[in-house]
Design a protein around this motif. Sequence first.
Motif, short mmCIF file in Angstrom:
data_model
loop_
_atom_site.label_atom_id
_atom_site.label_comp_id
_atom_site.label_asym_id
_atom_site.label_seq_id
_atom_site.Cartn_x
_atom_site.Cartn_y
_atom_site.Cartn_z
N ARG A 42 -0.70 -19.27 -16.98
CA ARG A 42 0.76 -19.15 -16.91
C ARG A 42 1.38 -19.42 -18.27
N THR A 58 14.45 -19.90 -19.00
CA THR A 58 13.40 -20.92 -18.93
C THR A 58 12.82 -21.12 -20.32
N THR A 72 5.20 -27.93 -20.69
CA THR A 72 6.30 -28.22 -19.78
C THR A 72 7.23 -27.03 -19.70
N SER A 101 10.74 -25.72 -18.36
CA SER A 101 12.03 -26.34 -18.05
C SER A 101 13.11 -25.27 -17.92
N PRO A 145 11.51 -29.84 -14.12
CA PRO A 145 10.43 -29.47 -15.04
C PRO A 145 9.08 -29.42 -14.32
N GLU A 146 8.23 -28.50 -14.77
CA GLU A 146 6.87 -28.39 -14.28
C GLU A 146 5.93 -28.63 -15.45
N THR A 147 4.91 -29.45 -15.24
CA THR A 147 3.99 -29.80 -16.32
C THR A 147 2.58 -29.32 -15.99
N VAL A 148 1.91 -28.78 -17.02
CA VAL A 148 0.53 -28.34 -16.94
C VAL A 148 -0.22 -28.98 -18.09
#
Length: 130
Positions: free
Chosen positions: A3, A68, A117, A119, A125-128
Motif C-alpha cells: 500500500r 491523504t 503513517t 493521514s 491515522p493508519e500506521t504500517v
Amino acid sequence: MERVLRFLKDAGTYYLATVDGDQPRVRPFGTIHMFGGRLYIQTGLSKDVAKQLLANPKAEVCAFMNGTWLRVAGKLILDDNRDARVSMLEAYPDLKAMYDPDDGNTAVFYFEDAVATFSSFTAAPETVKF
C-alpha cells in the motif's frame, strides 16, 4: 508495504528529508521500487543526498494525494547489490540515460525500521511498520 509503494507511485512525486549536520534538507524524488521485499529509492553517490544518508541514515518521505498524505520515517540503508541497482533501472528506464548499474555512482537505498503513517483530515491515522 504494498500500500505504501502504491501510494508513492501513484502520487508521482514525494519529498525526501535528510539531515545535513544540524540542518534538515528536503527535495522532490520520484523513484520508489520494491526489490527482495524491501522498499527502495535511487540516487547518485555523487549527490549531496547520498552523502547525507551515508553520514546519517535517518530520513523521512512525505507525499500528498487526494486529501491523504503519507509519511514514511526510518533509516535508508545503502545496498551494494548489483541486482538491486539493475532492478531499479529496469523499473525506471528513463534513468538509464544518466545511470548504469556499474558506473560507481548509481546507488539504491532501502528502508529499514520504517514506520509509514497515512493521514487525512477526515479519518484517524493508519500506521504500517516494515
